[in-house]
Write a protein that holds these residues in place. Sequence first.
Motif, PDB file in Angstrom:
ATOM      1  N   ASN A  68      53.056 -37.979  52.097  1.00 22.99           N
ATOM      2  CA  ASN A  68      53.778 -38.859  53.037  1.00 22.99           C
ATOM      3  C   ASN A  68      53.350 -38.633  54.491  1.00 22.99           C
ATOM      4  O   ASN A  68      53.866 -39.294  55.391  1.00 22.99           O
ATOM      5  CB  ASN A  68      55.293 -38.658  52.899  1.00 22.99           C
ATOM      6  CG  ASN A  68      55.720 -37.221  53.183  1.00 22.99           C
ATOM      7  OD1 ASN A  68      54.877 -36.362  53.444  1.00 22.99           O
ATOM      8  ND2 ASN A  68      57.015 -36.958  53.126  1.00 22.99           N
ATOM      9  N   ASN A  94      59.272 -31.339  45.816  1.00 26.07           N
ATOM     10  CA  ASN A  94      59.143 -32.658  46.447  1.00 26.07           C
ATOM     11  C   ASN A  94      57.847 -33.319  45.954  1.00 26.07           C
ATOM     12  O   ASN A  94      56.778 -32.720  46.060  1.00 26.07           O
ATOM     13  CB  ASN A  94      59.120 -32.516  47.973  1.00 26.07           C
ATOM     14  CG  ASN A  94      59.184 -33.866  48.677  1.00 26.07           C
ATOM     15  OD1 ASN A  94      58.365 -34.748  48.415  1.00 26.07           O
ATOM     16  ND2 ASN A  94      60.146 -34.024  49.560  1.00 26.07           N
ATOM     17  N   ASN A  96      55.985 -35.409  47.172  1.00 32.26           N
ATOM     18  CA  ASN A  96      54.978 -35.643  48.217  1.00 32.26           C
ATOM     19  C   ASN A  96      54.119 -34.434  48.521  1.00 32.26           C
ATOM     20  O   ASN A  96      53.136 -34.531  49.263  1.00 32.26           O
ATOM     21  CB  ASN A  96      55.656 -36.077  49.524  1.00 32.26           C
ATOM     22  CG  ASN A  96      56.122 -37.505  49.453  1.00 32.26           C
ATOM     23  OD1 ASN A  96      55.346 -38.391  49.094  1.00 32.26           O
ATOM     24  ND2 ASN A  96      57.389 -37.732  49.757  1.00 32.26           N
ATOM     25  N   GLU A 149      60.441 -40.493  59.239  1.00 31.70           N
ATOM     26  CA  GLU A 149      61.451 -39.592  58.677  1.00 31.70           C
ATOM     27  C   GLU A 149      62.320 -38.934  59.731  1.00 31.70           C
ATOM     28  O   GLU A 149      63.453 -38.572  59.452  1.00 31.70           O
ATOM     29  CB  GLU A 149      60.758 -38.495  57.856  1.00 31.70           C
ATOM     30  CG  GLU A 149      60.080 -39.061  56.635  1.00 31.70           C
ATOM     31  CD  GLU A 149      60.284 -38.214  55.390  1.00 31.70           C
ATOM     32  OE1 GLU A 149      60.576 -37.019  55.524  1.00 31.70           O
ATOM     33  OE2 GLU A 149      60.109 -38.771  54.291  1.00 31.70           O
ATOM     34  N   LYS A 233      67.769 -29.436  48.472  1.00 37.40           N
ATOM     35  CA  LYS A 233      67.778 -30.898  48.692  1.00 37.40           C
ATOM     36  C   LYS A 233      66.367 -31.475  48.498  1.00 37.40           C
ATOM     37  O   LYS A 233      66.080 -32.601  48.903  1.00 37.40           O
ATOM     38  CB  LYS A 233      68.251 -31.229  50.121  1.00 37.40           C
ATOM     39  CG  LYS A 233      69.647 -30.708  50.440  1.00 37.40           C
ATOM     40  CD  LYS A 233      70.722 -31.701  50.010  1.00 37.40           C
ATOM     41  CE  LYS A 233      72.126 -31.188  50.238  1.00 37.40           C
ATOM     42  NZ  LYS A 233      72.594 -30.179  49.267  1.00 37.40           N
ATOM     43  N   GLY A 234      65.477 -30.670  47.938  1.00 35.83           N
ATOM     44  CA  GLY A 234      64.117 -31.148  47.632  1.00 35.83           C
ATOM     45  C   GLY A 234      63.316 -31.524  48.873  1.00 35.83           C
ATOM     46  O   GLY A 234      62.392 -32.322  48.785  1.00 35.83           O
ATOM     47  N   TYR A 235      63.680 -30.965  50.031  1.00 33.95           N
ATOM     48  CA  TYR A 235      63.016 -31.312  51.300  1.00 33.95           C
ATOM     49  C   TYR A 235      62.999 -32.823  51.507  1.00 33.95           C
ATOM     50  O   TYR A 235      62.051 -33.381  52.072  1.00 33.95           O
ATOM     51  CB  TYR A 235      61.578 -30.745  51.362  1.00 33.95           C
ATOM     52  CG  TYR A 235      61.516 -29.264  51.055  1.00 33.95           C
ATOM     53  CD1 TYR A 235      62.096 -28.338  51.918  1.00 33.95           C
ATOM     54  CD2 TYR A 235      60.905 -28.786  49.893  1.00 33.95           C
ATOM     55  CE1 TYR A 235      62.062 -26.979  51.631  1.00 33.95           C
ATOM     56  CE2 TYR A 235      60.872 -27.429  49.603  1.00 33.95           C
ATOM     57  CZ  TYR A 235      61.458 -26.530  50.483  1.00 33.95           C
ATOM     58  OH  TYR A 235      61.423 -25.187  50.197  1.00 33.95           O
ATOM     59  N   ASP A 236      64.070 -33.458  51.038  1.00 36.65           N
ATOM     60  CA  ASP A 236      64.169 -34.921  51.134  1.00 36.65           C
ATOM     61  C   ASP A 236      65.081 -35.241  52.318  1.00 36.65           C
ATOM     62  O   ASP A 236      66.271 -34.911  52.316  1.00 36.65           O
ATOM     63  CB  ASP A 236      64.761 -35.449  49.816  1.00 36.65           C
ATOM     64  CG  ASP A 236      65.026 -36.944  49.855  1.00 36.65           C
ATOM     65  OD1 ASP A 236      65.297 -37.491  50.955  1.00 36.65           O
ATOM     66  OD2 ASP A 236      64.985 -37.565  48.778  1.00 36.65           O
ATOM     67  N   ASN A 238      66.567 -37.802  53.532  1.00 35.30           N
ATOM     68  CA  ASN A 238      67.803 -38.581  53.361  1.00 35.30           C
ATOM     69  C   ASN A 238      68.916 -37.718  52.785  1.00 35.30           C
ATOM     70  O   ASN A 238      70.049 -37.743  53.250  1.00 35.30           O
ATOM     71  CB  ASN A 238      67.553 -39.805  52.469  1.00 35.30           C
ATOM     72  CG  ASN A 238      66.636 -40.771  53.180  1.00 35.30           C
ATOM     73  OD1 ASN A 238      66.738 -40.969  54.385  1.00 35.30           O
ATOM     74  ND2 ASN A 238      65.685 -41.332  52.442  1.00 35.30           N
ATOM     75  N   ARG A 239      68.560 -36.936  51.781  1.00 32.96           N
ATOM     76  CA  ARG A 239      69.571 -36.043  51.189  1.00 32.96           C
ATOM     77  C   ARG A 239      70.003 -34.986  52.204  1.00 32.96           C
ATOM     78  O   ARG A 239      71.172 -34.621  52.281  1.00 32.96           O
ATOM     79  CB  ARG A 239      69.000 -35.365  49.940  1.00 32.96           C
ATOM     80  CG  ARG A 239      68.806 -36.352  48.794  1.00 32.96           C
ATOM     81  CD  ARG A 239      68.160 -35.661  47.609  1.00 32.96           C
ATOM     82  NE  ARG A 239      69.003 -34.622  47.031  1.00 32.96           N
ATOM     83  CZ  ARG A 239      68.539 -33.656  46.242  1.00 32.96           C
ATOM     84  NH1 ARG A 239      67.258 -33.579  45.946  1.00 32.96           N
ATOM     85  NH2 ARG A 239      69.363 -32.759  45.739  1.00 32.96           N
TER      86      ARG A 239
END
Length: 439
Positions: A68, A94, A96, A149, A233-236, A238-239
């Motif tokens: 990403n 993640n 990505n 992001e 949070k999976g390095y996400d 939004n989460r």
Amino acid sequence: MNEQPDLLEGAKAVLDMNFKGVYTAPSDSVYPHQWLWDSCFIAIGLRHYDIERAKQEILSLLEGQWHNGMLPNMIFTETGTGRRHAGIWNSAVNPNSPDDRATSGITQPPMLAEAIVLVGEKLKKSERRAWYRQTYPALLKYHEWLYQERDPHKEGLVLQIHPWETGLDNTPPWMQEMHEHQLAYWIRAVKMLRLGGIINVFRNDTKRIPASQRIDIIDAFGLFSTQRRLRRKGYDINRILRHSLFAIEDLTFNCIFIRANQHLQDIAAFIKEDLPSELVADMQRTENALEQLWDEYSGQFYSRNFVTHTFLKQSTIATLMPLYAGVIPKKKAKQLVGLLENQFSFGTAYPVPSVPVSSPLFDEDGYWQGPTWINTNWLIIDGLRRMGYEDHAEALKQSTLEMVQRGGFHEYFKPNSGEPAGADNFSWTAALTIDLLKR
Ligand code: GLC
């Protein structure tokens, strides 16, 4: 202090000692992996005598880029420590993350564009064009990722989600926010029961360096538990943002980003590429947004909480970074230079302290809570020059070189005595010493 063959040769020896074949570790003893902004500073030094190695240092960073566009602050080695730290981060959570590299899941100040341009300056025009063409896609993707992001509300300021993303790990304003919004219940218990001293005995970093010169144990626990939360949070993003109040529009990061955006524009112009118009609008918004971080009452810029928009009102080395951004009005630059001149603020015998001496939180030994670091001095020197303070820049350059000449290539220095502290044979101290000597 002009030609100093010993200092120059000593610095090159440090960079050789920490060389790992394709990249240079910050310090062989304490930091064996590849770090993002360290490698940018290292390339800035290397370009003066080994241009191929300088390019390699940067290309090796790009190997860690996520699909990403994110550039991680750490790329892990295949050694024992590397595998252990890779396991702690587990970037594979993640989708990505790169398939063939273990990395962290967060970034660091965007010094990449500066490093690409300064390496490019050492190349003939045709080679420079090839170098820019080679690195431009990754650089563009990184800046676009930062907007996508990290600026979800299109405010112009990008947010950071971990103190490590600022490069100033335990800087006081971030530590205060972390204590307010982030400390897990078990860390609060350790703090209340004063168990820190006992736990300190088991630390790895304090085996080589006195505990007083490293991060306080409660802060260190906070940093690691925040990292675990991001991993869960999976390095996400939004989460992460849905569940957290710990998101800050960091002053240092955004100032470096402003300068990096200018470099990206120059690179695109040089190779005759049109930047996407949305990105150009975003970059303009960022330049304008810096003003929003100004507090008229105290005459300073601050970082800001992303959610509440309240300022993190503590003065630190970040206070001076708008000089490096280079886009502030003359009057504000003058006010910042006033702080730099003031012996009760940043004007110590060996400037520039990471926290001004006037702050109740100033601690001469305290990692990013007092000591003078060479990379932040380099950023301020560069900013002073571009803002028209040539004499101040020269004076700071001389005192910085004197400090390294006397104390060696240490990680940081005590701002009153100039005594060295932290890890020795530290790569960016060596690399930026070379750059200061040669520029
Ligand atoms: C520490 C510093 C950070 C640096 C890293 C490697 O975490 O705070 O800025 O990148 O060490 O040198």
